[in-house]
Design a protein around this motif. Structure first.
Motif, PDB file in Angstrom:
ATOM      1  N   PRO A   1     -19.207  -1.594  -1.291  1.00 59.35           N
ATOM      2  CA  PRO A   1     -18.034  -1.063  -0.585  1.00 59.35           C
ATOM      3  C   PRO A   1     -16.847  -2.023  -0.599  1.00 59.35           C
TER       4      PRO A   1
ATOM      5  N   ILE B   1     -10.018  -0.731  -4.668  1.00 59.17           N
ATOM      6  CA  ILE B   1     -10.887   0.288  -4.092  1.00 59.17           C
ATOM      7  C   ILE B   1     -10.073   1.326  -3.346  1.00 59.17           C
ATOM      8  N   SER B   2     -10.618   2.544  -3.275  1.00 57.14           N
ATOM      9  CA  SER B   2     -10.033   3.599  -2.453  1.00 57.14           C
ATOM     10  C   SER B   2     -11.177   4.439  -1.906  1.00 57.14           C
ATOM     11  N   ALA B   3     -11.034   4.891  -0.670  1.00 60.45           N
ATOM     12  CA  ALA B   3     -12.072   5.668  -0.011  1.00 60.45           C
ATOM     13  C   ALA B   3     -11.838   7.152  -0.265  1.00 60.45           C
TER      14      ALA B   3
ATOM     15  N   ASP C   1     -17.217   7.529   0.440  1.00 57.25           N
ATOM     16  CA  ASP C   1     -17.589   6.841  -0.800  1.00 57.25           C
ATOM     17  C   ASP C   1     -16.413   5.981  -1.249  1.00 57.25           C
ATOM     18  N   ILE C   2     -16.687   4.974  -2.082  1.00 55.92           N
ATOM     19  CA  ILE C   2     -15.660   4.032  -2.518  1.00 55.92           C
ATOM     20  C   ILE C   2     -15.489   4.136  -4.030  1.00 55.92           C
TER      21      ILE C   2
ATOM     22  N   HIS D   1     -13.897   2.525  -7.414  1.00 58.11           N
ATOM     23  CA  HIS D   1     -13.441   1.236  -7.939  1.00 58.11           C
ATOM     24  C   HIS D   1     -12.598   1.489  -9.184  1.00 58.11           C
TER      25      HIS D   1
ATOM     26  N   ARG E   1     -18.088   4.512  -8.887  1.00 59.78           N
ATOM     27  CA  ARG E   1     -18.017   4.938  -7.485  1.00 59.78           C
ATOM     28  C   ARG E   1     -19.250   4.414  -6.755  1.00 59.78           C
TER      29      ARG E   1
END
Length: 158
Positions: free
Chosen positions: A86, A104-106, A140-141, A143, A154
């Motif tokens: 994460p 990263i983005s959620a 979820d993250i 990349h 992910r």
């Protein structure tokens, strides 16, 4: 008075078996609707037809042989374990080959949708069921490479 045939041991063979008519092996079952004969044998020669001439050359004939031996190469592709987490990770981008720290983005994932569905079924209809979309530990993250912005992978919570 006894019957003389019942005293003769050669004529008594035990209990008598009932006999059934031999018209059908199983009463009430219809015979098969199609012919059960095997197909005709396969022939390598085409059937003669109008205007067909078949000429066979004497001697050994080889068809479709390759004079040079061929080799088969088997390539096994195994999935790359990226070790995503994460948090941002340092890795070499498979697209631009640069070693960078990922961005990263959620994004909502399976855990987010399961939690929202469970809250909806429990009676949170007025928008409260969307609370899991605001909790970072439910998302979820994704990349991305910080150099070329290519999606690297992910991290999935479930």
């Amino acid at each position: 008075m006894q019957n003389s045939d019942s005293n003769n041991p050669a004529k008594t063979t035990g209990p008598q078996q009932p006999t059934y008519p031999q018209s059908q092996p199983y009463p009430g079952v219809a015979p098969p609707l199609f012919n059960m004969e095997p197909p005709p044998p396969y022939s390598m020669q085409p059937p003669p037809g109008p205007g067909f001439i078949h000429v066979q050359q004497p001697g050994n004939q080889t068809f479709g042989t390759n004079p040079t031996p061929t080799t088969t190469h088997v390539i096994t592709v195994q999935p790359i374990s990226l070790g995503l987490s994460p948090n941002p990770v340092q890795m070499t981008c498979p697209n631009c080959n640069a070693t960078t720290l990922t961005e990263i983005s959620a994004v909502p994932g399976l855990l987010t949708y399961l939690a929202a569905g469970t809250l909806f079924l429990c009676g949170c209809w007025a928008g409260c069921c969307l609370i899991p979309c605001c909790i970072p530990d439910c998302l979820d993250i994704d990349h991305r490479c910080s150099n070329c912005k290519t999606n690297v992978g992910r991290y999935r919570r479930i």
